[in-house]
Design an enzyme around this catalytic site. Structure first.
Site, PDB file in Angstrom:
ATOM      1  NE  ARG A 143       2.054  -3.994  -7.665  1.00  0.00           N
ATOM      2  CZ  ARG A 143       2.848  -4.099  -6.610  1.00  0.00           C
ATOM      3  NH1 ARG A 143       4.068  -4.571  -6.733  1.00  0.00           N
ATOM      4  NH2 ARG A 143       2.431  -3.731  -5.423  1.00  0.00           N
ATOM      5  CG  ASN A 192       3.930  -9.811  -5.426  1.00  0.00           C
ATOM      6  OD1 ASN A 192       4.726 -10.300  -4.628  1.00  0.00           O
ATOM      7  ND2 ASN A 192       3.552  -8.547  -5.383  1.00  0.00           N
ATOM      8  CD  GLU A 193       1.942  -7.643  -1.690  1.00  0.00           C
ATOM      9  OE1 GLU A 193       1.527  -6.690  -2.373  1.00  0.00           O
ATOM     10  OE2 GLU A 193       2.602  -7.494  -0.650  1.00  0.00           O
ATOM     11  CD  GLU A 201       7.012  -8.187  -1.072  1.00  0.00           C
ATOM     12  OE1 GLU A 201       6.656  -7.016  -0.834  1.00  0.00           O
ATOM     13  OE2 GLU A 201       6.635  -8.815  -2.056  1.00  0.00           O
ATOM     14  CD  GLU A 238       6.325  -0.622  -5.385  1.00  0.00           C
ATOM     15  OE1 GLU A 238       5.259  -0.595  -4.742  1.00  0.00           O
ATOM     16  OE2 GLU A 238       7.036  -1.648  -5.486  1.00  0.00           O
ATOM     17  CG  PHE A 268      12.039   7.740  -4.542  1.00  0.00           C
ATOM     18  CD1 PHE A 268      13.391   8.017  -4.400  1.00  0.00           C
ATOM     19  CD2 PHE A 268      11.329   8.391  -5.527  1.00  0.00           C
ATOM     20  CE1 PHE A 268      14.023   8.942  -5.216  1.00  0.00           C
ATOM     21  CE2 PHE A 268      11.946   9.319  -6.355  1.00  0.00           C
ATOM     22  CZ  PHE A 268      13.291   9.597  -6.200  1.00  0.00           C
ATOM     23  CG  HIS A 269       9.748   0.130  -1.290  1.00  0.00           C
ATOM     24  ND1 HIS A 269       8.576   0.324  -0.580  1.00  0.00           N
ATOM     25  CD2 HIS A 269      10.360  -0.914  -0.726  1.00  0.00           C
ATOM     26  CE1 HIS A 269       8.491  -0.589   0.360  1.00  0.00           C
ATOM     27  NE2 HIS A 269       9.567  -1.347   0.294  1.00  0.00           N
TER      28      HIS A 269
HETATM   29  C1  GLA Z   1       4.307  -5.226  -1.905  1.00  0.00           C
HETATM   30  C2  GLA Z   1       4.707  -5.873  -3.202  1.00  0.00           C
HETATM   31  C3  GLA Z   1       6.034  -5.449  -3.717  1.00  0.00           C
HETATM   32  C4  GLA Z   1       6.214  -3.973  -3.515  1.00  0.00           C
HETATM   33  C5  GLA Z   1       6.088  -3.677  -2.050  1.00  0.00           C
HETATM   34  C6  GLA Z   1       6.436  -2.257  -1.665  1.00  0.00           C
HETATM   35  O1  GLA Z   1       4.501  -5.955  -0.805  1.00  0.00           O
HETATM   36  O2  GLA Z   1       4.661  -7.282  -3.164  1.00  0.00           O
HETATM   37  O3  GLA Z   1       6.084  -5.784  -5.079  1.00  0.00           O
HETATM   38  O4  GLA Z   1       5.247  -3.301  -4.242  1.00  0.00           O
HETATM   39  O5  GLA Z   1       4.779  -3.947  -1.660  1.00  0.00           O
HETATM   40  O6  GLA Z   1       5.471  -1.341  -1.992  1.00  0.00           O
END
Ligand code: GLA
Length: 668
Positions: free
Chosen positions: A109, A147-148, A311, A359, A361-362
């Site tokens: 990504r 996002n971020e 988050e 992700e 396993f998150h």
């Molecule tokens: C970040 C991202 C999410 C995900 C989480 C967990 O905060 O915004 O998309 O990747 O981390 O790793």
């Protein structure tokens, strides 16, 4: 956020990963858990626009309608953090280039250059299409842009944009040459076209160039955000717009500077510490978020300083190559630590654990095991708890101590040509914050220029860069009677990173009554004893007294007998200088004493160690949060009504081991 009076609760919901029957189960479970807000579509670009300009909105229509009929609101995302493969193949020039010239490819990504015109046009395209279709959808409470923001690039688009930014900043090359001190190592530029991004080079790069590149890139990412925001706002000004901040020293974003461009500050927080440090990190992240929100409100001239935890992890935190877990109860305590510090709610990544993908396993509120699980049960209890404490949303956190910091200082201290390889502004800010946190003293996180009204003590940890305006900001605070505590490596350089001559800490020397002649960095495991107890770590200095009195001296090593900590009276204020990093207990004692002399006491002086206390106030109403991070119950002196049980509390409340209490205190 369009308000319905409730604290926000939910997480990232990714219907694009699941068939529609799972959506229906999701929504039923959300209702059971009390979820009222979900982030939707964060990484759904390839499902929304499978080919250039061909949109497939039917599934999102259905998902948003389903949320709406179930009373759940959406933070609708623009999916621009992950362009589809067709985009990269059609626009290879929009793929990012690393500092050593490697062009990256899609497959993960965030693989785009934020300065590439084709990327920006495609991002505006999908954001505009979403705005046209959903700006008036009744489920949409908030726009979640991208996002971020946190990528970087060294491609030709970036380089051209960097030059334009430099022309705007300096207007003429002489000014740039002076700011970057290009007289050193024959780096004088005689044409703008000679300037590149700080690519891989033979040895140490120019610190001024590196610093300006970080500033430029933060502005570039901000422009990518604001152009989307403007499209969304134009479609319906009633829906607020934000983007979720990611924290960490690698992040090339000056969040404070961005704060006046978002309608609500939103942060993601994943503590990296596995032990008790996670609680301190949580408190710091939340205090930072509140500081950014306040900064934004201050710049906008409004009073609304809300922020939102967008988050967090319910259980396993998955970062590349590492995974650590939250044991039962910790999710709730961390969530409440955020709400206690002003978050308008608690959001998680993610709602349902993915069946595949990077992700998988998150952790999630609905884990792989399904709703018959410890995590989902805790999530349901958390939803109930948040509903019981809704009224706290009216309160503001009270703090009379401020920590001053600045993203650019952190960037400047990442240059390798410094007297120690262990200089890290974020670590120094965290150490000061931790010392106050352990002492139970509330603090706000400010950046230079923020209003200091009402703050009795300003703490500046390693504020390496100090523009003249920063020096004035600090001086005005002290002249108005505000106390000050400055640590080593502060005020050493100007805003370009040029050293202020005549002795450290250049910008603050007179206020502190000291003149530092030499630095003596310590090796990794070295510690120097201090008179009065404790040790200095990381760094020491030869401090000459120039009006100040010694509070503690080095009691060993090459600086044996030299002042380590000093105090100076300036009018009604005391100013402290700390020329080393005191160990944790010593730092805590020192800051407690500095706060006490400024008239500041802990939030709940009788709270036992390990019980965190935070107060929010609205006029004569106040709420006390007590978070017990220990494995034993604790009785804490307090009075009011326990909002979790509804029971009156006369003089003390028992906070269960690993549990929480939230009290509405008696008025006045
Ligand atoms: C970040 C991202 C999410 C995900 C989480 C967990 O905060 O915004 O998309 O990747 O981390 O790793």
């Amino acid at each position: 956020m369009r308000d319905d009076g409730r604290l926000r609760y939910g997480g990232d919901w990714n219907p694009e990963q699941w068939p529609a029957e799972v959506w229906r189960e999701d929504v039923a479970l959300m209702r059971r858990a009390g979820v009222n807000l979900v982030s939707v579509g964060v990484f759904a670009w390839s499902r929304l626009e499978p080919a250039p300009g061909r949109y497939t909105f039917d599934w999102l229509d259905e998902a948003l309608d389903l949320l709406h009929v179930n009373g759940i609101r959406a933070a609708l995302a623009t999916p621009t953090a992950s362009p589809p493969p067709w985009f990269s193949l059609a626009h290879p020039g929009a793929l990012p280039v690393t500092a050593d010239g490697v062009r990256l490819h899609h497959g993960s990504r965030d693989t785009y250059c934020a300065a590439a015109p084709t990327y920006r046009a495609a991002a505006r395209g999908i954001a505009g299409a979403l705005a046209d279709r959903y700006a008036h959808h009744p489920a949409v409470a908030l726009w979640h842009v991208h996002n971020e923001y946190g990528t970087t690039c060294h491609c030709p688009h970036t380089e051209a944009a960097f030059r334009r930014w430099l022309v705007d900043r300096y207007a003429d090359l002489d000014a740039l040459n002076a700011a970057w001190v290009t007289s050193f190592w024959s780096q004088h530029y005689s044409d703008w076209a000679q300037i590149t991004t700080p690519r891989a080079t033979q040895y140490l790069a120019n610190p001024g160039q590196l610093l300006d590149f970080r500033r430029f890139w933060s502005d570039t990412l901000l422009a990518a955000y604001t152009e989307q925001r403007d499209l969304l706002r134009a479609a319906n000004p009633a829906v607020p717009v934000t983007t979720n901040y990611v924290l960490g020293d690698w992040v090339p974003v000056d969040h404070a500077r961005w704060a006046s461009e978002v309608d609500v500050v939103a942060v993601d927080h994943y503590p990296s510490a596995v032990d008790g440090g996670a609680e301190e990190q949580t408190a710091l992240a939340a205090d930072l978020a509140r500081g950014w929100a306040r900064h934004g409100a201050y710049r906008r001239g409004t009073v609304d300083a809300g922020w939102l935890l967008m988050e967090s992890a319910p259980h396993q935190i998955h970062t590349a190559g590492r995974m650590h877990t939250k044991e039962p109860g910790r999710m709730t305590r961390h969530s409440l630590s955020h709400v206690a510090r002003g978050s308008r709610g608690v959001m998680f990544f993610q709602w349902r654990a993915s069946a595949g993908g990077a992700e998988r396993f998150h952790s999630a509120l609905v884990p792989h095991a399904g709703p018959d699980s410890r995590v989902f049960r805790e999530a349901t209890r958390l939803g109930d708890l948040l509903a019981r404490i809704t009224e706290v949303d009216a309160g503001r956190v009270e703090a009379s101590v401020a920590i001053g910091w600045d993203a650019a200082c952190g960037w400047a201290l990442q240059h390798p040509g410094l007297p120690s390889q262990r200089l890290d502004q974020q670590a120094e800010v965290a150490a000061a914050h931790r010392a106050l946190w352990r002492a139970g003293i509330a603090c706000d996180m400010l950046v230079p220029g923020d209003s200091l009204d009402g703050y009795r003590l300003l703490v500046l940890p390693a504020l390496y860069l100090a523009a003249d305006a920063t020096a004035d900001w600090v001086r005005d605070h002290v002249q108005a009677g505000g106390h000050l505590l400055v640590t080593w490596l502060s005020g050493v350089a100007d805003e370009h990173g040029r050293i202020r001559l005549g002795g450290y800490p250049g910008a603050f020397r007179d206020l502190l009554g000291v003149r530092v002649e030499e630095f003596h960095p310590l090796a990794e495991n070295d510690r120097v004893p201090l008179t009065g107890g404790g040790h200095g770590l990381t760094w020491t200095e030869t401090v000459h007294l120039a009006g100040a009195e010694p509070v503690a001296a080095y009691a060993g090593g090459v600086l044996n007998g030299w002042p380590a900590v000093t105090r100076h009276r300036v009018g009604d204020a005391l100013t402290w200088y700390v020329s080393t990093r005191p160990d944790g207990d010593t730092y805590q004692r020192l800051l407690t004493e500095a706060a006490r002399s400024a008239g500041v006491t802990p939030v709940c002086p009788d709270a036992p160690p390990g019980v965190e206390a935070v107060r929010r106030r609205d006029g004569d109403r106040s709420w006390l949060f007590l978070l017990n991070h220990t494995d034993r119950p604790h009785r804490v002196p307090a009075a009011g009504t326990d909002l979790l049980t509804g029971e009156p509390v006369d003089d003390a409340v028992t906070v269960p081991a690993g549990g929480v209490a939230v009290l509405r205190e008696p008025p006045g």
